[in-house]
Structures are given as C-alpha cells and as structure tokens.
Design a protein around this motif. Structure first.
Motif, PDB file in Angstrom:
ATOM      1  N   GLY A  63       0.779  -1.224   0.000  1.00 42.34           N
ATOM      2  CA  GLY A  63       0.000   0.000   0.000  1.00 42.34           C
ATOM      3  C   GLY A  63       0.813   1.278   0.000  1.00 42.34           C
ATOM      4  O   GLY A  63       0.271   2.342   0.300  1.00 42.34           O
ATOM      5  N   LEU A  64       2.117   1.206  -0.329  1.00 41.63           N
ATOM      6  CA  LEU A  64       2.923   2.431  -0.387  1.00 41.63           C
ATOM      7  C   LEU A  64       2.303   3.387  -1.405  1.00 41.63           C
ATOM      8  O   LEU A  64       2.149   3.044  -2.576  1.00 41.63           O
ATOM      9  N   SER A  65       1.967   4.601  -0.949  1.00 41.90           N
ATOM     10  CA  SER A  65       1.210   5.500  -1.823  1.00 41.90           C
ATOM     11  C   SER A  65       2.075   6.269  -2.808  1.00 41.90           C
ATOM     12  O   SER A  65       1.677   6.488  -3.947  1.00 41.90           O
ATOM     13  N   HIS A  66       3.277   6.684  -2.383  1.00 38.68           N
ATOM     14  CA  HIS A  66       4.069   7.590  -3.213  1.00 38.68           C
ATOM     15  C   HIS A  66       5.555   7.216  -3.253  1.00 38.68           C
ATOM     16  O   HIS A  66       6.119   6.768  -2.251  1.00 38.68           O
ATOM     17  N   VAL A  67       6.133   7.455  -4.406  1.00 41.37           N
ATOM     18  CA  VAL A  67       7.590   7.512  -4.559  1.00 41.37           C
ATOM     19  C   VAL A  67       7.913   8.908  -5.072  1.00 41.37           C
ATOM     20  O   VAL A  67       7.272   9.399  -6.008  1.00 41.37           O
ATOM     21  N   ILE A  68       8.896   9.550  -4.446  1.00 42.34           N
ATOM     22  CA  ILE A  68       9.290  10.899  -4.852  1.00 42.34           C
ATOM     23  C   ILE A  68      10.774  10.888  -5.201  1.00 42.34           C
ATOM     24  O   ILE A  68      11.613  10.529  -4.372  1.00 42.34           O
ATOM     25  N   ASN A  69      11.086  11.233  -6.432  1.00 42.17           N
ATOM     26  CA  ASN A  69      12.472  11.361  -6.854  1.00 42.17           C
ATOM     27  C   ASN A  69      12.939  12.782  -6.544  1.00 42.17           C
ATOM     28  O   ASN A  69      12.728  13.699  -7.335  1.00 42.17           O
ATOM     29  N   GLY A  93      -0.727  -5.061  -8.391  1.00 41.04           N
ATOM     30  CA  GLY A  93      -2.011  -4.629  -8.922  1.00 41.04           C
ATOM     31  C   GLY A  93      -2.571  -3.362  -8.319  1.00 41.04           C
ATOM     32  O   GLY A  93      -3.622  -2.880  -8.751  1.00 41.04           O
ATOM     33  N   ALA A  94      -1.901  -2.784  -7.315  1.00 43.43           N
ATOM     34  CA  ALA A  94      -2.394  -1.555  -6.693  1.00 43.43           C
ATOM     35  C   ALA A  94      -1.981  -0.342  -7.519  1.00 43.43           C
ATOM     36  O   ALA A  94      -1.135  -0.419  -8.402  1.00 43.43           O
ATOM     37  N   ASP A  95      -2.595   0.786  -7.221  1.00 44.23           N
ATOM     38  CA  ASP A  95      -2.216   2.048  -7.845  1.00 44.23           C
ATOM     39  C   ASP A  95      -1.186   2.762  -6.977  1.00 44.23           C
ATOM     40  O   ASP A  95      -1.100   2.536  -5.773  1.00 44.23           O
ATOM     41  N   GLY A  96      -0.427   3.627  -7.585  1.00 35.80           N
ATOM     42  CA  GLY A  96       0.545   4.410  -6.852  1.00 35.80           C
ATOM     43  C   GLY A  96       0.879   5.677  -7.604  1.00 35.80           C
ATOM     44  O   GLY A  96       0.444   5.877  -8.744  1.00 35.80           O
ATOM     45  N   ILE A  97       1.640   6.544  -6.972  1.00 36.23           N
ATOM     46  CA  ILE A  97       1.991   7.844  -7.550  1.00 36.23           C
ATOM     47  C   ILE A  97       3.500   8.040  -7.468  1.00 36.23           C
ATOM     48  O   ILE A  97       4.104   7.789  -6.416  1.00 36.23           O
TER      49      ILE A  97
END
Length: 415
Positions: free
Chosen positions: A342-348, A369-373
């Motif tokens: 369930g990790l929602s975000h990755v930020i570079n 299969g989950a969504d992420g940003i």
C-alpha cells in the motif's frame, strides 16, 4: 503492512506445522484453486490461500509449471509482479520430492540484504506447512551466528554475493549437492558491480542443476550472463523490454535546485494523501541530510543506505512498515528489496544518473495490482537526465503544476 525483516543471521527452523485437519469441502476448495491447476502441492496451495492469494499473477502462470519440471528459466518481469512466489513455490515442491539430507539443495542469490531478508520471509510463509529449513546470510553483520545457522543443515540458502563468497572461501559453505539456483534481480546485481562475484559463485556450482534468472530488464550485459549459465531456457517476458509499472501515475515537477527542499516540505505538509513515501536521493550523505531536514520541519523521516548498520536499516524499515515513520529517504542501492504493502508515493528528490534506476525506483509503489503515484523533481541541471529517462521508457512524463499535486485516478486494485 509486512512485518519487519528477520533479525540478522537468524536460524530459520522448520516448524512442525500445527495443521488443523481439513474438511472435505476445504480440500475440494484447494483442489479447485487456480494454483493447484499449476501442479502445486496441496500444502503450498493452502499457504497461498491462507495468505489471501486468489489468482496466480502472469509471471507465476508462466514460470511455475516449467520450474516444476526443473527447466531453466530466463524471466523478464517488473518488481511487484509476484516473481518471488514464482520461483520459491517450485523449489519448495521439488525439495519435497528429492532425497532429503543435511546439505544445501537450493541457492537464491540476491543483490541486497533487504531483498535477501524479504525472500527468506516469503519462504517461511509459502513453506508454512512443510518441514524445509532455510537460512539467510548477508554482509554487514558478524558471521558467527551465520556459521551456526549453516551447521544446522539448511536445504535452502538465501545469500548476497559478498558474504557468500567469504564463507565459501573459508570452506563454511558446501554447494556440491546443489540442485536449484536462482539469480534474482540480475540487472541490479550487475549495476552494483557484482558481476565478478556472481561469476565466481556460478563457477563453484555443480553443472547438473536447474538455473532460474530473473531481471526487471534484460540489457546486453544480462543477456550475455544468461547465455553462459542457462541451458535451453524457457524465456518469459511479462512486460516489454523496458516499461514502467502499470497503475503508477507519473509526473515531473520543475523546480530550481535551491528551492527543492522547500518544495518537498510544502508537498508533504500540504498533501495529506501522501500517507507514506519513499524519497530518493543520489548519495548517502544527501539522504542523511535530507532526512534530518525533514525531521526538523516536523515530517517524520529516516534515512536508509549502505553505510547504515544492519540494525539501523532493520529498525528504519520496521518503523516505516508499521507506519511510525511517514518518509523513508533512500538511495538506489538500499531501496532494492523494500516491499511495503500500500505504499502510496515515490518521490524522486534527485533524478537518477542511470535511466534504468528510474524504473526500479517507481516500482516500489503500484505493486501487486495496486495504484501508486511517482513524482519527480527536476532542477535546471537534471533536464538531460529527464530526457534520457523519457527515451528509455518511451514516453513523456506529464508535467505537474506546483499547485496541483498528483493523485491516483483509480481505486487501489486487488493484492
């Protein structure tokens, strides 16, 4: 949320399964499972069902049957596609049917401590109803407990290359009885400079063995390595040669170098949809500094990188996985193997120098299969890096307005 990685050099004793007898209807349900149709033993299918797995992923459908037949496998699959189960389940089943002994029958080689620990955790889950012993070894900790673990006679060894070679050179690891070999995340293994170590390990293995090589991408260096270690392999490519994870909403925010930290703090403080985020930097020093700066701004953050002790890395991961820490600041090396449901975000925060690393970074979200940003900051000196990334992934990353944070456009999918 996954439990923290096991303690260093822990001896993984095969528990005598306390198994409640199955009713006939339960047995019928297991026999009707799509995992049973792949030819898996009922005890492994039961572990999958108890873990909440309903359908095999594409990589599992493609790999499990030939792996059960002990065919060599060359698989190109993104992280988060279920590949670990794809090679662990057949190994477990083949070990059930083979002659038992106190020797290492399967070796799984992983590039990082975190990934090795994660694979060990999955072996324990999928083998919950079996009596198969496994041990996880890696560097960064003392080897005494690992020596004790190896003397216990594990059938499966999960290892990182450096520590494995150290113990082999001391004649503390005997691989003469090996039947199954997995090289996981081969592209990252080569990126990290482990090619010579990998070749030395392979040279010490029996020729009569099954070999499975998994890689998120198949660059020429990986193709050359595969050619020398695989015999008539089943070739599996679940995704195009280079692609980014389906379900990850990507965007890029142009910001000056001297405004980056302020922009990151503003984003994290303003956008409460960012429940948890991994923030990537290029250097270990930069990760430390950024984590300290975010913490001073009231944003719970910890750094994780190769210079951290194993205890510090395990504690940081545990705090992140249980939700105590909102932001994990990581380098590329440390992040491979981090798997948080369930990790929602990755930020570079800083774009990677190598385009392939962008694919691996954003693959930490949008898993199973989950969504992420994935949001990337790009300063004036990084525009060439952005162009390289866009050429590599064959798409233009949408530009993000500072006042309009990216959000997922569809609900989280099934696990």
């Amino acid at each position: 949320v996954r439990v923290p990685a096991p303690a260093p050099a822990r001896i993984i004793e095969p528990r005598v399964p306390v198994v409640q007898p199955l009713t006939e209807s339960q047995r019928e349900a297991l026999r009707a499972s799509p995992f049973a149709a792949l030819g898996l033993d009922e005890r492994i299918v039961r572990a999958f069902v108890e873990e909440g797995y309903e359908e095999p992923t594409p990589i599992q459908r493609a790999v499990i049957e030939p792996a059960l037949d002990e065919r060599d496998v060359l698989a190109c699959a993104q992280t988060g596609t279920g590949k670990t189960a794809g090679f662990v389940a057949p190994i477990l089943q083949n070990l059930i049917s083979e002659e038992r002994g106190r020797e290492i029958r399967a070796l799984i080689l992983a590039p990082t401590r975190e990934l090795a620990a994660q694979i060990g955790e999955r072996i324990q889950v999928y083998g919950a109803h079996l009596r198969i012993r496994h041990v996880v070894i890696y560097g960064g900790v003392g080897q005494h407990q690992q020596e004790i673990a190896l003397r216990s006679g594990p059938e499966i060894l999960v290892a990182t290359p450096g520590r494995l070679l150290d113990l082999m050179n001391q004649r503390l690891v005997d691989l003469s009885g090996l039947r199954h070999f997995v090289l996981d995340e081969a592209d990252r293994m080569l990126d990290m400079g482990f090619i010579h170590d990998v070749r030395r390990v392979i040279a010490a293995l029996p020729r009569d063995r099954q070999t499975m090589l998994f890689s998120a991408t198949i660059p020429p260096s990986v193709a050359t390595l595969a050619q020398g270690m695989l015999f008539d392999p089943v070739r599996v490519s679940i995704t195009p040669a280079v692609t980014t994870a389906v379900g990850v909403t990507q965007s890029v925010l142009f910001v000056s170098r001297d405004r980056k930290r302020a922009a990151l703090e503003e984003l994290l403080l303003r956008d409460r949809s960012i429940a948890q985020a991994i923030v990537f930097t290029r250097t270990k020093h930069g990760a430390n500094r950024l984590a300290e700066q975010l913490s001073r701004a009231g944003i719970g953050a910890l750094a994780i990188h190769g210079n951290k002790s194993q205890g510090a890395r395990v504690r940081a991961l545990g705090s992140f996985r249980d939700g105590s820490t909102r932001v994990l600041v990581a380098t590329d090396l440390a992040a491979r193997g981090i798997d948080v449901d369930g990790l929602s975000h990755v930020i570079n925060y800083e774009l990677p120098n190598v385009p392939e690393s962008y694919v691996h970074r954003i693959g930490r979200t949008g898993r199973a299969g989950a969504d992420g940003i994935a949001i990337s900051f790009c300063d004036e000196g990084e525009r060439d890096l952005l162009a390289d990334i866009e050429r590599f992934i064959r798409r233009r990353i949408p530009r993000l307005e500072p006042s309009a944070p990216a959000r997922a456009t569809s609900p989280v999918g099934p696990r």
